[in-house]
Motif scaffolding. Structure first.
Motif, PDB file in Angstrom:
ATOM      1  N   LEU A   1       0.754  -1.163  -0.061  1.00 22.44           N
ATOM      2  CA  LEU A   1      -0.139   0.015   0.067  1.00 22.44           C
ATOM      3  C   LEU A   1       0.906   1.139  -0.029  1.00 22.44           C
ATOM      4  N   GLN A   2       0.240   2.179  -0.503  1.00 22.26           N
ATOM      5  CA  GLN A   2       1.086   3.789  -0.374  1.00 22.26           C
ATOM      6  C   GLN A   2       1.074   3.972   1.127  1.00 22.26           C
ATOM      7  N   LYS A   3       2.724   4.353   1.399  1.00 23.94           N
ATOM      8  CA  LYS A   3       2.831   4.620   2.684  1.00 23.94           C
ATOM      9  C   LYS A   3       2.137   5.997   3.336  1.00 23.94           C
TER      10      LYS A   3
ATOM     11  N   LEU B   1      -2.689 -11.959   6.428  1.00 23.30           N
ATOM     12  CA  LEU B   1      -2.131 -10.989   5.492  1.00 23.30           C
ATOM     13  C   LEU B   1      -1.643  -9.787   6.064  1.00 23.30           C
ATOM     14  N   ASP B   2      -0.495  -9.590   5.643  1.00 18.93           N
ATOM     15  CA  ASP B   2       0.421  -8.427   6.083  1.00 18.93           C
ATOM     16  C   ASP B   2       0.459  -7.222   4.919  1.00 18.93           C
ATOM     17  N   VAL B   3       0.468  -5.995   5.531  1.00 13.82           N
ATOM     18  CA  VAL B   3       0.785  -4.743   4.694  1.00 13.82           C
ATOM     19  C   VAL B   3       2.035  -4.377   4.573  1.00 13.82           C
ATOM     20  N   LEU B   4       2.476  -4.033   3.357  1.00 11.72           N
ATOM     21  CA  LEU B   4       3.955  -3.384   3.564  1.00 11.72           C
ATOM     22  C   LEU B   4       3.811  -1.846   3.005  1.00 11.72           C
ATOM     23  N   PHE B   5       4.053  -0.907   3.588  1.00  8.57           N
ATOM     24  CA  PHE B   5       4.008   0.581   3.282  1.00  8.57           C
ATOM     25  C   PHE B   5       5.249   0.989   2.334  1.00  8.57           C
ATOM     26  N   VAL B   6       4.909   1.391   1.104  1.00  7.92           N
ATOM     27  CA  VAL B   6       5.864   1.905   0.235  1.00  7.92           C
ATOM     28  C   VAL B   6       5.506   3.106  -0.575  1.00  7.92           C
ATOM     29  N   ARG B   7       6.418   3.753  -1.557  1.00  8.05           N
ATOM     30  CA  ARG B   7       6.131   4.883  -2.381  1.00  8.05           C
ATOM     31  C   ARG B   7       5.045   4.182  -3.412  1.00  8.05           C
ATOM     32  N   ASP B   8       4.122   4.870  -3.843  1.00  7.29           N
ATOM     33  CA  ASP B   8       3.148   4.333  -4.873  1.00  7.29           C
ATOM     34  C   ASP B   8       3.818   3.988  -5.923  1.00  7.29           C
ATOM     35  N   ASP B   9       4.986   4.720  -6.610  1.00  4.23           N
ATOM     36  CA  ASP B   9       5.549   4.384  -7.706  1.00  4.23           C
ATOM     37  C   ASP B   9       6.347   2.890  -7.693  1.00  4.23           C
ATOM     38  N   ASP B  10       6.619   2.373  -6.327  1.00  4.88           N
ATOM     39  CA  ASP B  10       7.493   1.063  -6.326  1.00  4.88           C
ATOM     40  C   ASP B  10       6.501   0.077  -6.168  1.00  4.88           C
ATOM     41  N   ILE B  11       5.080   0.180  -6.185  1.00  7.94           N
ATOM     42  CA  ILE B  11       4.197  -0.829  -6.087  1.00  7.94           C
ATOM     43  C   ILE B  11       4.235  -1.817  -7.208  1.00  7.94           C
ATOM     44  N   PRO B  12       4.094  -1.480  -8.397  1.00  4.21           N
ATOM     45  CA  PRO B  12       4.000  -2.195  -9.685  1.00  4.21           C
ATOM     46  C   PRO B  12       5.229  -3.196  -9.718  1.00  4.21           C
ATOM     47  N   ASP B  13       6.694  -2.771  -9.130  1.00  5.70           N
ATOM     48  CA  ASP B  13       7.486  -3.363  -9.328  1.00  5.70           C
ATOM     49  C   ASP B  13       7.613  -4.490  -8.402  1.00  5.70           C
ATOM     50  N   LEU B  14       7.137  -3.914  -7.186  1.00 11.15           N
ATOM     51  CA  LEU B  14       7.409  -5.087  -5.970  1.00 11.15           C
ATOM     52  C   LEU B  14       6.279  -6.267  -6.322  1.00 11.15           C
ATOM     53  N   VAL B  15       5.141  -5.908  -7.006  1.00 11.08           N
ATOM     54  CA  VAL B  15       4.129  -6.944  -7.187  1.00 11.08           C
ATOM     55  C   VAL B  15       4.863  -7.628  -8.555  1.00 11.08           C
ATOM     56  N   GLN B  16       5.416  -7.011  -9.466  1.00 10.05           N
ATOM     57  CA  GLN B  16       6.069  -7.587 -10.730  1.00 10.05           C
ATOM     58  C   GLN B  16       7.252  -8.712 -10.328  1.00 10.05           C
ATOM     59  N   GLN B  17       8.190  -8.107  -9.311  1.00 12.30           N
ATOM     60  CA  GLN B  17       8.936  -8.923  -8.560  1.00 12.30           C
ATOM     61  C   GLN B  17       8.711 -10.116  -7.585  1.00 12.30           C
ATOM     62  N   ASP B  18       7.342 -10.082  -7.098  1.00 11.76           N
ATOM     63  CA  ASP B  18       6.678 -10.993  -6.569  1.00 11.76           C
ATOM     64  C   ASP B  18       7.074 -10.981  -4.840  1.00 11.76           C
ATOM     65  N   VAL B  19       7.690  -9.622  -4.740  1.00  5.20           N
ATOM     66  CA  VAL B  19       8.018  -9.339  -3.516  1.00  5.20           C
ATOM     67  C   VAL B  19       6.643  -9.222  -2.573  1.00  5.20           C
ATOM     68  N   CYS B  20       5.502  -8.661  -3.297  1.00  3.27           N
ATOM     69  CA  CYS B  20       4.199  -8.614  -2.759  1.00  3.27           C
ATOM     70  C   CYS B  20       3.374  -9.539  -3.722  1.00  3.27           C
ATOM     71  N   ASP B  21       2.410  -9.705  -2.818  1.00  2.00           N
ATOM     72  CA  ASP B  21       1.493 -10.794  -3.923  1.00  2.00           C
ATOM     73  C   ASP B  21       0.254  -9.884  -4.270  1.00  2.00           C
ATOM     74  N   LEU B  22      -0.104  -8.693  -3.936  1.00  3.97           N
ATOM     75  CA  LEU B  22      -1.027  -7.675  -4.231  1.00  3.97           C
ATOM     76  C   LEU B  22      -0.414  -6.172  -3.971  1.00  3.97           C
ATOM     77  N   GLY B  23      -1.014  -5.372  -4.618  1.00  5.86           N
ATOM     78  CA  GLY B  23      -0.624  -4.143  -4.668  1.00  5.86           C
ATOM     79  C   GLY B  23      -1.957  -3.354  -4.815  1.00  5.86           C
ATOM     80  N   ILE B  24      -2.096  -2.117  -4.077  1.00  5.58           N
ATOM     81  CA  ILE B  24      -2.991  -1.175  -4.455  1.00  5.58           C
ATOM     82  C   ILE B  24      -2.498   0.108  -4.752  1.00  5.58           C
TER      83      ILE B  24
END
Ligand code: PRT
Ligand code: ZN
Length: 225
Positions: A11-13, A48-71
């Motif tokens: 999620l966006q931090k 379910l755990d939430v990771l808080f990051v900058r919104d621009d990083d969310i697609p990369d984290l999901v693409q790289q399978d660091v996260c299963d889902l992103g909003i």
């Protein structure tokens, strides 16, 4: 349940999508505790755990399978998808569903009093944006040659600084444009928050939780309508 079988959601931090996204998960019944470093939330009644990051990083984290889902906003998803393609990388994350918040549009805006007929008015002009790939596609599809000036922020002051003739930026109420003596001329893309998922197959258990979560989100959104 071991750690790897818990769903990780990015999620966006801190920004426009943060409160609505946390509120949505809470409405889905998630009870969570926040980690000491404020970088994670741990679900207490769901795996379910939430990771808080900058919104621009969310697609990369999901693409790289660091996260299963992103909003994240459709604007960020689309810009990333196009930027991956430009670099020859396949954008593999999938859009699971759109959400009913974060609504805005990416628009062309022109200094007050400037005439704008259609995209052909952009021919030969400089356009400042933080969405260079979406804007380049918009121009290409209309066969318009123009200079895309990529900025990391404060796009609305580019015309006053003499860095660009026009801008292409996100608009919701329009008051930022008015304050900067700009007028909205044309919509490039409509946007709202959306959920994306990892391209890597997840376990049956995770699949079931993703299914449960999206069903609950559907229910929550229908109640609000
Ligand atoms: O720090 P981080 O990188 O995570 O945050 P960010 O600054 O990149 O993003 P943030 O929090 O500003 O926005 C997150 C997402 O919210 C965007 O990617 C969009 O999907 C969505 N969103 C919805 C908006 C707006 N509405 C919006 N109004 N994002 C930005 N704006 C800007 C707009 O460009 C203008 O400058 O807000 C300003 C006020 O808008 P007006 O038209 O209401 O005046
Ligand atoms: Zn951002």
């Amino acid at each position: 349940m071991d750690k790897s079988s818990r769903l990780k959601v990015a999620l966006q931090k801190s920004g426009r999508l943060t409160e609505n996204s946390l509120d949505l998960l809470a409405r889905c019944g998630l009870k969570y505790s926040r980690g000491k470093d404020q970088l994670m939330c741990y679900g207490e009644n769901m795996p379910l755990d939430v990771l808080f990051v900058r919104d621009d990083d969310i697609p990369d984290l999901v693409q790289q399978d660091v996260c299963d889902l992103g909003i994240v906003g459709l604007n960020v998803i689309e810009e990333k998808r196009l930027s991956f393609q430009t670099r020859g990388v396949s954008p593999l994350f999938e859009q699971v569903m759109v959400l009913d918040y974060g609504k805005c549009r990416l628009s062309i805006a022109v200094p007050d009093g400037t005439e704008y007929k259609d995209a052909s008015s952009l021919r030969g002009k400089r356009i400042a944006t933080t969405y260079p790939n979406i804007l380049a596609r918009f121009l290409r599809e209309r066969d318009v040659q123009a200079e895309v000036v990529t900025m990391s922020g404060a796009v609305e002051i580019a015309p006053r600084l003499g860095r660009a003739d026009f801008i292409c930026d996100l608009v919701s109420t329009g008051s930022t444009l008015i304050a900067n003596h700009l007028s909205e001329a044309e919509t490039v893309m409509e946007s709202q928050a959306a959920i994306i998922s990892t391209p890597v197959p997840v376990t049956m258990e995770k699949q079931e939780w993703i299914h449960r979560l999206t069903m609950r989100i559907d229910g929550v959104q229908q109640v609000k309508e």
